[in-house]
Motif scaffolding. Structure first.
Motif, PDB file in Angstrom:
ATOM      1  N   GLU A  34      87.349  56.063  60.693  1.00 34.08           N
ATOM      2  CA  GLU A  34      86.881  56.015  59.441  1.00 34.08           C
ATOM      3  C   GLU A  34      85.437  56.016  58.912  1.00 34.08           C
ATOM      4  O   GLU A  34      84.635  55.696  59.629  1.00 34.08           O
ATOM      5  CB  GLU A  34      87.448  54.930  58.543  1.00 34.08           C
ATOM      6  N   SER A  35      85.373  56.776  57.886  1.00 36.28           N
ATOM      7  CA  SER A  35      83.807  56.796  57.459  1.00 36.28           C
ATOM      8  C   SER A  35      83.509  56.926  55.867  1.00 36.28           C
ATOM      9  O   SER A  35      84.667  57.159  55.235  1.00 36.28           O
ATOM     10  CB  SER A  35      82.934  57.781  58.286  1.00 36.28           C
ATOM     11  N   GLY A  36      82.385  56.919  55.500  1.00 40.79           N
ATOM     12  CA  GLY A  36      82.264  57.213  54.124  1.00 40.79           C
ATOM     13  C   GLY A  36      81.861  55.937  52.998  1.00 40.79           C
ATOM     14  O   GLY A  36      81.810  56.040  51.888  1.00 40.79           O
ATOM     15  N   GLY A  37      82.323  54.716  53.660  1.00 46.26           N
ATOM     16  CA  GLY A  37      82.123  53.518  52.770  1.00 46.26           C
ATOM     17  C   GLY A  37      80.783  53.365  52.373  1.00 46.26           C
ATOM     18  O   GLY A  37      80.013  53.909  52.816  1.00 46.26           O
ATOM     19  N   GLY A  38      80.525  52.287  51.577  1.00 43.88           N
ATOM     20  CA  GLY A  38      79.306  52.103  51.139  1.00 43.88           C
ATOM     21  C   GLY A  38      79.307  50.961  50.035  1.00 43.88           C
ATOM     22  O   GLY A  38      80.204  50.374  49.531  1.00 43.88           O
ATOM     23  N   LEU A  39      78.073  50.557  49.385  1.00 44.65           N
ATOM     24  CA  LEU A  39      78.036  49.849  48.252  1.00 44.65           C
ATOM     25  C   LEU A  39      77.983  50.694  46.980  1.00 44.65           C
ATOM     26  O   LEU A  39      76.676  51.586  46.776  1.00 44.65           O
ATOM     27  CB  LEU A  39      76.721  48.783  48.480  1.00 44.65           C
ATOM     28  N   VAL A  40      78.692  50.439  46.155  1.00 44.41           N
ATOM     29  CA  VAL A  40      78.397  51.274  44.624  1.00 44.41           C
ATOM     30  C   VAL A  40      78.663  50.406  43.599  1.00 44.41           C
ATOM     31  O   VAL A  40      79.059  49.191  43.676  1.00 44.41           O
ATOM     32  CB  VAL A  40      79.401  52.364  44.812  1.00 44.41           C
ATOM     33  N   GLN A  41      78.303  50.985  42.331  1.00 42.98           N
ATOM     34  CA  GLN A  41      78.727  50.210  41.195  1.00 42.98           C
ATOM     35  C   GLN A  41      79.926  50.589  40.522  1.00 42.98           C
ATOM     36  O   GLN A  41      80.379  51.601  40.828  1.00 42.98           O
ATOM     37  CB  GLN A  41      77.643  50.548  40.273  1.00 42.98           C
ATOM     38  N   ALA A  42      80.463  49.620  39.852  1.00 46.45           N
ATOM     39  CA  ALA A  42      81.679  49.884  39.010  1.00 46.45           C
ATOM     40  C   ALA A  42      81.743  51.384  38.232  1.00 46.45           C
ATOM     41  O   ALA A  42      80.451  51.515  37.580  1.00 46.45           O
ATOM     42  CB  ALA A  42      81.748  48.717  38.108  1.00 46.45           C
ATOM     43  N   GLY A  43      82.564  52.152  38.342  1.00 45.64           N
ATOM     44  CA  GLY A  43      82.792  53.055  37.584  1.00 45.64           C
ATOM     45  C   GLY A  43      82.286  54.619  38.417  1.00 45.64           C
ATOM     46  O   GLY A  43      82.471  55.719  38.310  1.00 45.64           O
ATOM     47  N   ASP A  44      81.881  54.075  39.668  1.00 46.77           N
ATOM     48  CA  ASP A  44      81.050  55.226  40.473  1.00 46.77           C
ATOM     49  C   ASP A  44      82.259  55.866  41.446  1.00 46.77           C
ATOM     50  O   ASP A  44      83.465  55.276  41.352  1.00 46.77           O
ATOM     51  CB  ASP A  44      80.137  54.584  41.476  1.00 46.77           C
ATOM     52  N   SER A  45      82.198  56.617  42.319  1.00 46.96           N
ATOM     53  CA  SER A  45      83.018  57.341  43.188  1.00 46.96           C
ATOM     54  C   SER A  45      82.593  57.283  44.623  1.00 46.96           C
ATOM     55  O   SER A  45      81.421  57.319  45.062  1.00 46.96           O
ATOM     56  CB  SER A  45      83.153  58.899  42.684  1.00 46.96           C
ATOM     57  N   LEU A  46      83.537  57.291  45.348  1.00 45.43           N
ATOM     58  CA  LEU A  46      83.325  57.494  47.140  1.00 45.43           C
ATOM     59  C   LEU A  46      84.410  58.293  47.687  1.00 45.43           C
ATOM     60  O   LEU A  46      85.591  58.450  46.917  1.00 45.43           O
ATOM     61  CB  LEU A  46      83.297  56.160  47.517  1.00 45.43           C
ATOM     62  N   ARG A  47      84.054  59.022  48.596  1.00 48.31           N
ATOM     63  CA  ARG A  47      85.067  59.764  49.385  1.00 48.31           C
ATOM     64  C   ARG A  47      85.027  59.131  50.584  1.00 48.31           C
ATOM     65  O   ARG A  47      83.933  59.241  51.583  1.00 48.31           O
ATOM     66  CB  ARG A  47      84.730  61.148  49.278  1.00 48.31           C
ATOM     67  N   LEU A  48      86.323  58.671  51.272  1.00 52.10           N
ATOM     68  CA  LEU A  48      86.474  58.236  52.700  1.00 52.10           C
ATOM     69  C   LEU A  48      86.767  59.354  53.264  1.00 52.10           C
ATOM     70  O   LEU A  48      87.744  60.188  52.915  1.00 52.10           O
ATOM     71  CB  LEU A  48      87.301  57.078  52.672  1.00 52.10           C
ATOM     72  N   SER A  49      86.521  59.397  54.635  1.00 48.11           N
ATOM     73  CA  SER A  49      87.064  60.424  55.455  1.00 48.11           C
ATOM     74  C   SER A  49      87.624  59.787  56.878  1.00 48.11           C
ATOM     75  O   SER A  49      87.129  58.626  57.174  1.00 48.11           O
ATOM     76  CB  SER A  49      85.933  61.168  55.839  1.00 48.11           C
ATOM     77  N   CYS A  50      88.568  60.225  57.437  1.00 52.83           N
ATOM     78  CA  CYS A  50      88.926  59.771  58.499  1.00 52.83           C
ATOM     79  C   CYS A  50      89.204  60.826  59.397  1.00 52.83           C
ATOM     80  O   CYS A  50      90.118  62.002  59.345  1.00 52.83           O
ATOM     81  CB  CYS A  50      90.547  59.292  58.314  1.00 52.83           C
ATOM     82  N   ALA A  51      88.602  60.841  60.708  1.00 52.33           N
ATOM     83  CA  ALA A  51      88.563  61.680  61.753  1.00 52.33           C
ATOM     84  C   ALA A  51      89.773  61.458  62.900  1.00 52.33           C
ATOM     85  O   ALA A  51      89.651  60.341  63.244  1.00 52.33           O
ATOM     86  CB  ALA A  51      87.212  62.099  62.216  1.00 52.33           C
ATOM     87  N   ALA A  52      90.704  62.142  63.120  1.00 53.45           N
ATOM     88  CA  ALA A  52      91.798  61.980  64.154  1.00 53.45           C
ATOM     89  C   ALA A  52      91.426  62.707  65.232  1.00 53.45           C
ATOM     90  O   ALA A  52      91.081  64.132  65.112  1.00 53.45           O
ATOM     91  CB  ALA A  52      93.100  62.174  63.349  1.00 53.45           C
ATOM     92  N   SER A  53      91.797  62.295  66.326  1.00 48.90           N
ATOM     93  CA  SER A  53      91.860  63.000  67.579  1.00 48.90           C
ATOM     94  C   SER A  53      93.171  62.850  68.264  1.00 48.90           C
ATOM     95  O   SER A  53      93.863  62.083  68.046  1.00 48.90           O
ATOM     96  CB  SER A  53      90.908  62.452  68.724  1.00 48.90           C
ATOM     97  N   GLY A  54      93.489  64.054  68.878  1.00 45.78           N
ATOM     98  CA  GLY A  54      95.058  64.151  69.381  1.00 45.78           C
ATOM     99  C   GLY A  54      95.678  65.499  68.723  1.00 45.78           C
ATOM    100  O   GLY A  54      95.483  65.590  67.516  1.00 45.78           O
ATOM    101  N   ARG A  55      96.196  66.082  69.911  1.00 45.03           N
ATOM    102  CA  ARG A  55      96.866  67.395  69.301  1.00 45.03           C
ATOM    103  C   ARG A  55      98.448  67.126  68.414  1.00 45.03           C
ATOM    104  O   ARG A  55      98.786  67.821  67.759  1.00 45.03           O
ATOM    105  CB  ARG A  55      97.221  68.210  70.610  1.00 45.03           C
TER     106      ARG A  55
END
Length: 125
Positions: free
Chosen positions: A6-27
């Motif tokens: 997982e990636s994309g987390g952080g510190l934000v203020q109320a009302g803000d937006s974030l987009r988390l990503s999840c990279a998967a390996s494996g066919r």
């Protein structure tokens, strides 16, 4: 077996937006239903959202419905969580995970079979 990062987390203020990503390996990634759960300190694992292997079906926890959107790109082995209108109560470590067989449709933290290391989301008021 699917490995998840997982990636994309952080510190934000109320009302803000974030987009988390999840990279998967494996066919076999495209054969898994996937989801996100979160866990705050001292609290139990909380289901957030899930998406079917085909991306045709999604469902959410009541606490995030209308604010969060889960999506996936099977060609890129990626799962995303778009989080809008963040609130302080959304503060937690967010995990991407595979959904156990037979558990798709369950809004439970126990529905997940495997997950990554998590990414911290902190929302200040």
């Amino acid at each position: 077996q699917v490995q998840l990062v997982e990636s994309g987390g952080g510190l934000v203020q109320a009302g803000d937006s974030l987009r988390l990503s999840c990279a998967a390996s494996g066919r076999t990634f495209s054969s898994y239903h996937m989801g996100w759960f979160r866990q705050a300190p001292g609290k139990e694992r909380e289901f957030v959202a899930a998406i079917s292997w085909s991306a045709r079906s999604t469902y959410y926890a009541d606490s995030v419905k209308g604010r969060f959107t889960i999506s996936r790109d099977n060609a890129k082995n990626m799962v995303y969580l778009q989080m809008n209108g963040l609130k302080p109560e959304d503060t937690a470590v967010y995990y991407c995970g595979t959904i156990r067989n037979g558990s798709f449709g369950t809004r439970s933290g126990a529905a997940f079979g495997s997950w990554g290391q998590g990414t911290q989301v902190t929302v200040s008021s």
